[in-house]
Design a protein around this motif. Structure first.
Motif, mmCIF file in Angstrom:
data_model
loop_
_atom_site.group_PDB
_atom_site.id
_atom_site.type_symbol
_atom_site.label_atom_id
_atom_site.label_comp_id
_atom_site.label_asym_id
_atom_site.label_seq_id
_atom_site.Cartn_x
_atom_site.Cartn_y
_atom_site.Cartn_z
ATOM 1 N N ASN A 1 91.200 -78.050 -3.748
ATOM 2 C CA ASN A 1 90.917 -78.679 -2.460
ATOM 3 C C ASN A 1 91.965 -79.705 -2.058
ATOM 4 O O ASN A 1 92.271 -79.857 -0.873
ATOM 5 C CB ASN A 1 89.530 -79.313 -2.492
ATOM 6 C CG ASN A 1 88.425 -78.281 -2.405
ATOM 7 O OD1 ASN A 1 88.659 -77.160 -1.923
ATOM 8 N ND2 ASN A 1 87.237 -78.620 -2.862
ATOM 9 N N ALA A 2 92.527 -80.413 -3.027
ATOM 10 C CA ALA A 2 93.584 -81.375 -2.704
ATOM 11 C C ALA A 2 94.791 -80.664 -2.112
ATOM 12 O O ALA A 2 95.408 -81.147 -1.148
ATOM 13 C CB ALA A 2 93.979 -82.160 -3.948
ATOM 14 N N ILE B 1 86.157 -81.532 4.107
ATOM 15 C CA ILE B 1 87.241 -81.950 3.219
ATOM 16 C C ILE B 1 88.040 -83.106 3.820
ATOM 17 O O ILE B 1 88.336 -83.129 5.015
ATOM 18 C CB ILE B 1 88.170 -80.758 2.891
ATOM 19 C CG1 ILE B 1 89.101 -81.107 1.726
ATOM 20 C CG2 ILE B 1 88.940 -80.292 4.108
ATOM 21 C CD1 ILE B 1 89.867 -79.912 1.187
ATOM 22 N N ILE C 1 87.246 -84.366 -1.960
ATOM 23 C CA ILE C 1 87.848 -83.096 -2.389
ATOM 24 C C ILE C 1 86.989 -82.400 -3.436
ATOM 25 O O ILE C 1 87.242 -81.246 -3.788
ATOM 26 C CB ILE C 1 89.267 -83.300 -2.956
ATOM 27 C CG1 ILE C 1 89.230 -84.231 -4.181
ATOM 28 C CG2 ILE C 1 90.223 -83.804 -1.884
ATOM 29 C CD1 ILE C 1 90.491 -84.204 -5.015
#
Length: 469
Positions: A251-252, A434, A439
């Motif tokens: 997710n980052a 997000i 995250i």
């Protein structure tokens, strides 16, 4: 560094106050000035001209707790009757127990649950040993096995002192995965003995969770058990950490618009968690990883502070052959993953990283760099702590993972199942949700274990290790 009160250091002070206006205010003011955080004030009773109250206070550590009590004792007209440590209180007699699933109210109940009826069940299992999953607790029970050699940040504290941690782990398995888990704390550090004991007790369990066993012995123990057992063996300190690190990184990278194959990752700490994280990142497509430990950068041919596992990792990482310190390694890196010790990097180091740096500082309780400092330079910051955003916590993985492997009767845990678990965790955070501060889902998000279990179960079936669909 500012010390933040935490429920893990929580006290109940029973105080007797003179029954007159302003007395309670004096007490609460004294607690606040000493750094305490008041959670509740309960009225217990009265005596002549005396009001008795229980005051719940969170503090940052034991010295702060002592200061709080001392400040309250100095108030004229106030008597501290008792001080109870709430964390010790909830551990009295242990935190878990065994309960019967069926009632035993009559002779008929006894004759079916025990003799003579139970003999028919034993005979059925003897004739077809796979029925042990159908007719006993094996289907839903795992062993949490430790030797107490690498417990939390406490180190080698022994099997007895490891028990409270293993009980807590069992609670998490039950609460979030519905899995019955039991602590097995072994009074040996010999890998061969540990393997032998676990093999001997394995008929009663559907899986083995290895916990807090120091590196590099943990690698040997897990590898040997996986070869010799036909039930899943999982070292959570390795693979649980790696799965959640990968989930957070998925997710980052979505957030900063980078791809796995294009990034350079620096991993600080080459113990169980660091090695496993590197291996899973390599399997996810990361091509450039540089590992570091107290001897500096890991490279092919290094002699200092090496073991067979590090030698294998050295062959797969640091393709440019960089040498030197962690500070040298981090220059130009896209991602820093800290699984080591407090204070190993500075804001200046992060400033030298690539654009939109990602920093996972997961040493606990004090990270490799405090989030306040890291946040001045990094685009995304994650820690292992619950009092900051983006907590990288293994509880996001292991309850759902074992729920999945037990539901399908998996014989082992394949890498594909770990990758599936990581992607399942990451998928909980939607495109709309997000952000730099979100995250990774909360450890209390009940959707996580359900989605992880489903993904792991499907991966087990696809890889052919499931006994049933």
């Amino acid at each position: 560094m500012i010390k933040t009160p935490s429920p893990s250091y929580s006290l109940i002070m029973r105080v007797e106050l003179l029954t007159k206006p302003g007395m309670l205010g004096k007490v609460t003011s004294a607690i606040g000035k000493a750094g305490g955080d008041i959670g509740a004030v309960d009225l217990v009773g009265f005596k002549k001209d005396i009001t008795i109250r229980d005051i719940t206070v969170s503090v940052a550590d034991l010295p702060m707790g002592e200061t709080v009590v001392e400040q309250v004792m100095r108030i004229k007209g106030v008597k501290v009757v008792s001080v109870t440590d709430r964390t010790f209180m909830i551990h009295q007699g242990g935190k878990i127990e065994i309960k019967n699933k069926i009632p035993l109210h009559s002779r008929e109940d006894l004759s079916m649950a025990y003799t003579p009826g139970v003999a028919r069940i034993s005979t059925a299992i003897h004739e077809n040993r796979e029925r042990v999953y159908e007719l006993t607790i094996k289907k839903n029970t795992i062993a949490i096995v430790t030797d107490g050699s690498a417990v939390l940040g406490l180190g080698d504290i022994g099997p007895e002192a490891a028990m409270p941690v293993m009980e807590g782990k069992a609670m998490l398995f039950k609460e979030f995965g519905g899995v019955d888990a039991f602590p097995i704390c072994l009074n040996t550090k010999d890998p061969k003995e540990i393997v032998s004991v676990v093999k001997s007790i394995s008929p009663g369990f559907g899986g083995i969770n290895l916990e807090d066993i120091s590196a590099p012995r943990c690698f040997e123990i897990e590898s040997q058990l996986r070869k010799e057992l036909n039930i899943p063996v999982f070292h959570d300190d390795q693979h649980g950490t790696a799965v959640v690190v990968l989930a957070g990184l998925i997710n980052a990278l979505r957030l900063v618009g980078k791809r796995f194959e294009d990034i350079r990752v620096v991993v600080s700490g080459l113990g169980a968690a660091g090695i496993a994280s590197i291996q899973l990142l390599l399997s996810s497509g990361v091509r450039q990883i540089v590992g570091c430990d107290r001897a500096g950068i890991l490279y092919r041919g290094r002699k200092e502070n090496m073991n067979p596992i590090k030698e294998k990792i050295a062959e797969k990482t640091n393709p440019e052959g960089i040498r030197g310190t962690l500070s040298n390694a981090i220059k130009g890196a896209d991602v820093f993953i800290g699984l080591s010790q407090p204070g190993v990097i500075t804001g200046g180091d992060i400033k030298k990283m690539a654009k939109n740096p990602i920093v996972f500082a997961m040493a606990n309780p004090d990270p490799e760099i405090m989030p306040e400092e890291a946040g001045r330079y990094a685009r995304v910051v994650a820690t292992g702590r619950s009092d900051y955003p983006n907590q990288i916590n293994n509880v996001l993985c292991f309850p759902g993972l074992f729920r999945g492997v037990l539901d399908c009767g998996a014989r082992e845990i394949k890498e594909e199942m770990l990758l599936a678990a990581a992607n399942a965790i990451a998928s909980i955070v939607t495109e709309k949700e997000i952000s730099e501060d979100y995250i990774i889902p909360s450890v209390l998000n009940r959707k996580v274990p359900e989605r992880v279990a489903q993904a792991v179960r499907e991966a087990a079936i696809e890889t052919g290790v499931a006994r049933r669909g």
